[in-house]
Scaffold this active site. Structure first.
Site, mmCIF file in Angstrom:
data_model
loop_
_atom_site.group_PDB
_atom_site.id
_atom_site.type_symbol
_atom_site.label_atom_id
_atom_site.label_comp_id
_atom_site.label_asym_id
_atom_site.label_seq_id
_atom_site.Cartn_x
_atom_site.Cartn_y
_atom_site.Cartn_z
ATOM 1 N N LYS A 117 2.032 -3.262 7.350
ATOM 2 C CA LYS A 117 2.362 -3.443 5.921
ATOM 3 C C LYS A 117 3.808 -3.001 5.662
ATOM 4 O O LYS A 117 4.523 -3.617 4.864
ATOM 5 C CB LYS A 117 1.396 -2.646 5.039
ATOM 6 C CG LYS A 117 -0.033 -3.145 5.019
ATOM 7 C CD LYS A 117 -0.214 -4.548 4.449
ATOM 8 C CE LYS A 117 0.056 -4.655 2.969
ATOM 9 N NZ LYS A 117 -0.287 -6.002 2.433
ATOM 10 N N THR A 147 0.813 -1.209 0.000
ATOM 11 C CA THR A 147 0.000 0.000 0.000
ATOM 12 C C THR A 147 0.854 1.270 0.000
ATOM 13 O O THR A 147 1.976 1.279 0.525
ATOM 14 C CB THR A 147 -0.902 0.002 1.256
ATOM 15 O OG1 THR A 147 -1.536 1.256 1.385
ATOM 16 C CG2 THR A 147 -0.095 -0.239 2.530
ATOM 17 N N ASP A 148 0.293 2.354 -0.521
ATOM 18 C CA ASP A 148 0.999 3.647 -0.466
ATOM 19 C C ASP A 148 1.047 4.199 0.964
ATOM 20 O O ASP A 148 1.805 5.131 1.246
ATOM 21 C CB ASP A 148 0.347 4.667 -1.416
ATOM 22 C CG ASP A 148 -1.113 4.974 -1.104
ATOM 23 O OD1 ASP A 148 -1.676 4.358 -0.173
ATOM 24 O OD2 ASP A 148 -1.695 5.842 -1.793
ATOM 25 N N GLU A 149 0.231 3.618 1.872
ATOM 26 C CA GLU A 149 0.180 4.157 3.240
ATOM 27 C C GLU A 149 1.485 3.966 4.002
ATOM 28 O O GLU A 149 1.695 4.610 5.032
ATOM 29 C CB GLU A 149 -0.979 3.524 4.022
ATOM 30 C CG GLU A 149 -2.324 3.820 3.403
ATOM 31 C CD GLU A 149 -3.498 3.583 4.340
ATOM 32 O OE1 GLU A 149 -3.283 3.407 5.547
ATOM 33 O OE2 GLU A 149 -4.633 3.595 3.844
ATOM 34 N N TYR A 188 -2.232 -0.507 10.874
ATOM 35 C CA TYR A 188 -2.309 -1.183 9.562
ATOM 36 C C TYR A 188 -1.080 -0.855 8.721
ATOM 37 O O TYR A 188 -0.385 -1.766 8.232
ATOM 38 C CB TYR A 188 -3.586 -0.745 8.811
ATOM 39 C CG TYR A 188 -3.528 -1.072 7.331
ATOM 40 C CD1 TYR A 188 -3.583 -2.386 6.880
ATOM 41 C CD2 TYR A 188 -3.399 -0.059 6.364
ATOM 42 C CE1 TYR A 188 -3.517 -2.691 5.520
ATOM 43 C CE2 TYR A 188 -3.330 -0.352 5.011
ATOM 44 C CZ TYR A 188 -3.389 -1.676 4.597
ATOM 45 O OH TYR A 188 -3.305 -1.970 3.248
HETATM 46 P P1 NAD Z 1 -9.617 -7.519 1.740
HETATM 47 O O1 NAD Z 1 -9.704 -7.200 3.185
HETATM 48 O O2 NAD Z 1 -10.790 -7.261 0.863
HETATM 49 O O3 NAD Z 1 -9.270 -9.080 1.553
HETATM 50 C C1 NAD Z 1 -8.286 -9.716 2.291
HETATM 51 C C2 NAD Z 1 -8.399 -11.220 2.054
HETATM 52 O O4 NAD Z 1 -7.339 -11.857 2.791
HETATM 53 C C3 NAD Z 1 -9.716 -11.836 2.532
HETATM 54 O O5 NAD Z 1 -10.254 -12.714 1.575
HETATM 55 C C4 NAD Z 1 -9.325 -12.595 3.798
HETATM 56 O O6 NAD Z 1 -10.119 -13.747 4.022
HETATM 57 C C5 NAD Z 1 -7.869 -12.954 3.506
HETATM 58 N N1 NAD Z 1 -7.101 -13.121 4.742
HETATM 59 C C6 NAD Z 1 -7.049 -12.270 5.801
HETATM 60 N N2 NAD Z 1 -6.264 -12.789 6.773
HETATM 61 C C7 NAD Z 1 -5.818 -13.991 6.317
HETATM 62 C C8 NAD Z 1 -4.966 -14.988 6.839
HETATM 63 N N3 NAD Z 1 -4.455 -14.885 8.072
HETATM 64 N N4 NAD Z 1 -4.684 -16.079 6.079
HETATM 65 C C9 NAD Z 1 -5.210 -16.204 4.843
HETATM 66 N N5 NAD Z 1 -6.045 -15.285 4.290
HETATM 67 C C10 NAD Z 1 -6.343 -14.200 5.017
HETATM 68 O O7 NAD Z 1 -8.319 -6.784 1.223
HETATM 69 P P2 NAD Z 1 -8.061 -6.060 -0.178
HETATM 70 O O8 NAD Z 1 -8.641 -4.701 -0.131
HETATM 71 O O9 NAD Z 1 -8.429 -6.982 -1.269
HETATM 72 O O10 NAD Z 1 -6.469 -5.898 -0.125
HETATM 73 C C11 NAD Z 1 -5.617 -6.917 -0.639
HETATM 74 C C12 NAD Z 1 -4.183 -6.498 -0.449
HETATM 75 O O11 NAD Z 1 -3.941 -5.289 -1.147
HETATM 76 C C13 NAD Z 1 -3.790 -6.240 0.998
HETATM 77 O O12 NAD Z 1 -2.493 -6.746 1.201
HETATM 78 C C14 NAD Z 1 -3.811 -4.729 1.129
HETATM 79 O O13 NAD Z 1 -2.894 -4.302 2.102
HETATM 80 C C15 NAD Z 1 -3.389 -4.313 -0.257
HETATM 81 N N6 NAD Z 1 -3.885 -3.002 -0.728
HETATM 82 C C16 NAD Z 1 -5.218 -2.702 -0.635
HETATM 83 C C17 NAD Z 1 -5.674 -1.482 -1.139
HETATM 84 C C18 NAD Z 1 -7.141 -1.108 -1.099
HETATM 85 O O14 NAD Z 1 -7.483 0.025 -1.429
HETATM 86 N N7 NAD Z 1 -8.054 -1.990 -0.731
HETATM 87 C C19 NAD Z 1 -4.758 -0.582 -1.715
HETATM 88 C C20 NAD Z 1 -3.408 -0.923 -1.762
HETATM 89 C C21 NAD Z 1 -2.988 -2.143 -1.270
HETATM 90 O O1 DAU Z 2 -4.162 3.943 0.351
HETATM 91 C C1 DAU Z 2 -4.375 2.578 0.224
HETATM 92 C C2 DAU Z 2 -5.247 2.081 1.354
HETATM 93 O O2 DAU Z 2 -6.563 2.538 1.082
HETATM 94 C C3 DAU Z 2 -5.228 0.562 1.511
HETATM 95 O O3 DAU Z 2 -3.934 0.145 1.857
HETATM 96 C C4 DAU Z 2 -6.225 0.106 2.592
HETATM 97 O O4 DAU Z 2 -6.267 -1.306 2.636
HETATM 98 C C5 DAU Z 2 -7.594 0.643 2.220
HETATM 99 O O5 DAU Z 2 -8.515 0.322 3.247
HETATM 100 C C6 DAU Z 2 -7.565 2.166 2.031
HETATM 101 O O6 DAU Z 2 -7.319 2.841 3.294
HETATM 102 P P1 DAU Z 2 -8.102 4.179 3.712
HETATM 103 O O7 DAU Z 2 -8.063 4.328 5.169
HETATM 104 O O8 DAU Z 2 -7.665 5.332 2.873
HETATM 105 O O9 DAU Z 2 -9.591 3.752 3.206
HETATM 106 P P2 DAU Z 2 -11.047 3.995 3.847
HETATM 107 O O10 DAU Z 2 -12.033 3.608 2.795
HETATM 108 O O11 DAU Z 2 -11.192 3.386 5.192
HETATM 109 O O12 DAU Z 2 -11.104 5.565 4.019
HETATM 110 C C7 DAU Z 2 -10.907 6.447 2.929
HETATM 111 C C8 DAU Z 2 -10.934 7.856 3.469
HETATM 112 O O13 DAU Z 2 -12.272 8.175 3.880
HETATM 113 C C9 DAU Z 2 -10.067 8.062 4.699
HETATM 114 O O14 DAU Z 2 -9.485 9.357 4.630
HETATM 115 C C10 DAU Z 2 -11.043 7.975 5.865
HETATM 116 C C11 DAU Z 2 -12.329 8.510 5.275
HETATM 117 N N1 DAU Z 2 -13.600 7.931 5.771
HETATM 118 C C12 DAU Z 2 -13.716 6.577 5.804
HETATM 119 C C13 DAU Z 2 -14.895 6.007 6.225
HETATM 120 C C14 DAU Z 2 -15.038 4.494 6.295
HETATM 121 C C15 DAU Z 2 -14.648 8.768 6.107
HETATM 122 O O15 DAU Z 2 -14.530 10.020 6.036
HETATM 123 N N2 DAU Z 2 -15.824 8.200 6.502
HETATM 124 C C16 DAU Z 2 -15.994 6.849 6.603
HETATM 125 O O16 DAU Z 2 -17.104 6.394 6.996
#
Ligand code: NAD
Ligand code: DAU
Length: 353
Positions: free
Chosen positions: A162, A132-134, A158
């Site tokens: 990562k 992630t970019d975080e 989180y």
């Molecule tokens: P998600 O939460 O939707 O899915 C995670 C999956 O991992 C689920 O199916 C869960 O069952 C599985 N999992 C969790 N713990 C586990 C364990 N201990 N063993 C095996 N499986 C397990 O997540 P996502 O949004 O699809 O993110 C996928 C990856 O991409 C993550 O590594 C996240 O950090 C990264 N990422 C997400 C975003 C985003 O915006 N969602 C952005 C950048 C990077």
């Molecule tokens: O940047 C990549 C990341 O983006 C991934 O690594 C994470 O897995 C993914 O969950 C996401 O993280 P964020 O914290 O940015 O996503 P979230 O959807 O939780 O929140 C997006 C923004 O919106 C954040 O600034 C918090 C805000 N927010 C979120 C929720 C759930 C609100 O203002 N209201 C809300 O109810």
């Protein structure tokens, strides 16, 4: 190729699997513990293929992970399994440490043992860590976007977990010569995203005429990328990425949270008509900020675009409109989640563990 995908029942992993099954002849082993975030429905089509196999296993279970490496003998690993929600990492960081750090360690050790047993695979094998970019921390309003060389500065449980896993992957590359590649992506949105995240939460609550929580002032900025565009970039990273490199992936679509929520309100009004109380923008409610809320993320994806020949396929506005249509057409999927696993209640305000 035989590709071991972890977290393939999740939002992004399932998009990768759908694309690999649809567009390649690759064989997939999906290793997923099926946590609250998993959606078997998201791979229902792919599961019809004889090139797809699912194993319910936890990456924190070293023995199970080692056995799956042995039985499947992968040519590559795409590691996506993680605890992914920042707010949940505030309520309970322990699982983030276990899955994101210990789980990644187990996979790295299993990959080492696998290559020791099959040295002929070493040249072509890749361990692709999806991150992630975080990990880079928070940008100010006028700062340049993150580059791969930006120093790490994670600020939530989180992002710290990562960052730790990124460091482990690089260390295994340097010390044990494990063939690794990493990618760090910005915020994804699209089909099958769990309703805890901002965009699906706002769509669902907006449809139901419920208050729309915006943390703090709504001025925090995220860079949004359609999940299918991320999936395409991930497959290119795994197949074409240079050994040891980090690829930044983003949508060049920075928006304030308030702007995102307002756009969703307007698109819902257009599609379903106004509420009896009026436009959905009136549902927007500013609530207490997320502890440690990063102000802004943005990534410079130019190297990824040049080296891998990848670019996002749609504008944020088009992708968001399509996503809203998907949630309108797939209400059964999210209504079941709301009934069984998550009510859309606020998370991440009161640290308890
Ligand atoms: P998600 O939460 O939707 O899915 C995670 C999956 O991992 C689920 O199916 C869960 O069952 C599985 N999992 C969790 N713990 C586990 C364990 N201990 N063993 C095996 N499986 C397990 O997540 P996502 O949004 O699809 O993110 C996928 C990856 O991409 C993550 O590594 C996240 O950090 C990264 N990422 C997400 C975003 C985003 O915006 N969602 C952005 C950048 C990077
Ligand atoms: O940047 C990549 C990341 O983006 C991934 O690594 C994470 O897995 C993914 O969950 C996401 O993280 P964020 O914290 O940015 O996503 P979230 O959807 O939780 O929140 C997006 C923004 O919106 C954040 O600034 C918090 C805000 N927010 C979120 C929720 C759930 C609100 O203002 N209201 C809300 O109810």
């Amino acid at each position: 190729m035989k590709i071991l995908i972890t977290g393939g029942l999740g939002f992004i992993g399932s998009a990768v699997i759908r694309r690999l099954i649809d567009t390649t002849n690759d064989e997939i082993l999906n290793l997923d513990a099926q946590t609250y975030a998993a959606s078997p429905e998201a791979v229902a089509g792919a599961a019809m293929s004889n090139r797809y196999r699912f194993e319910k296993a936890d990456i924190t279970d070293q023995t199970a992970v080692a056995q799956l490496f042995e039985s499947f003998a992968p040519d590559a690993v795409m590691h996506l399994a993680a605890e992914s929600h920042v707010d949940r990492s505030i309520d309970g960081p322990g699982e983030f440490i276990q899955t994101n750090i210990i789980g990644t360690f187990n996979l790295l050790q299993a990959a080492r043992a696998h290559l020791d047993a099959h040295p002929e695979l070493r040249q072509s094998f890749r361990f692709h860590h999806v991150s992630t970019d975080e990990v880079f921390g928070a940008l100010g309003p006028d700062d340049a976007p993150f580059k791969a060389s930006t120093a790490y500065s994670p600020r939530s449980p989180y992002s710290a977990s990562k960052a730790a896993s990124d460091h482990l992957v690089r260390a295994w590359g340097e010390t044990f010569n494990l063939p690794i590649v990493l990618s760090n992506c910005s915020n994804n949105y699209g089909a099958f995203q769990f309703p805890e995240k901002l965009i699906p939460l706002t769509i669902i609550r907006g449809l139901r005429g419920e208050s729309l929580p915006v943390y703090g002032t709504g001025e925090n900025v995220r860079d949004w990328l359609l999940v299918d565009d991320h999936a395409r970039a991930l497959i290119k990273t795994m197949k074409q990425g240079s050994l040891g490199q980090t690829y930044l992936i983003g949508g060049d679509s920075e928006r304030t949270n308030l702007a995102v929520v307002e756009t969703i309100c307007d698109l819902l009004d257009e599609r379903t008509g106004l509420l009896t109380s009026g436009p959905r923008r009136s549902l927007i409610t500013f609530v207490a900020d997320r502890p440690g809320h990063d102000l802004r993320y943005a990534v410079d994806a130019s190297v990824t675009k040049e080296e891998l020949g990848w670019t996002p396929s749609v504008s944020f506005e088009q992708g968001l409109a399509d996503t809203i249509d998907w949630y309108l057409n797939n209400q059964e999927w999210w209504q079941r989640i709301l009934e069984e696993r998550y009510s859309t209640a606020r998370l991440g305000t009161e640290p308890t563990k």
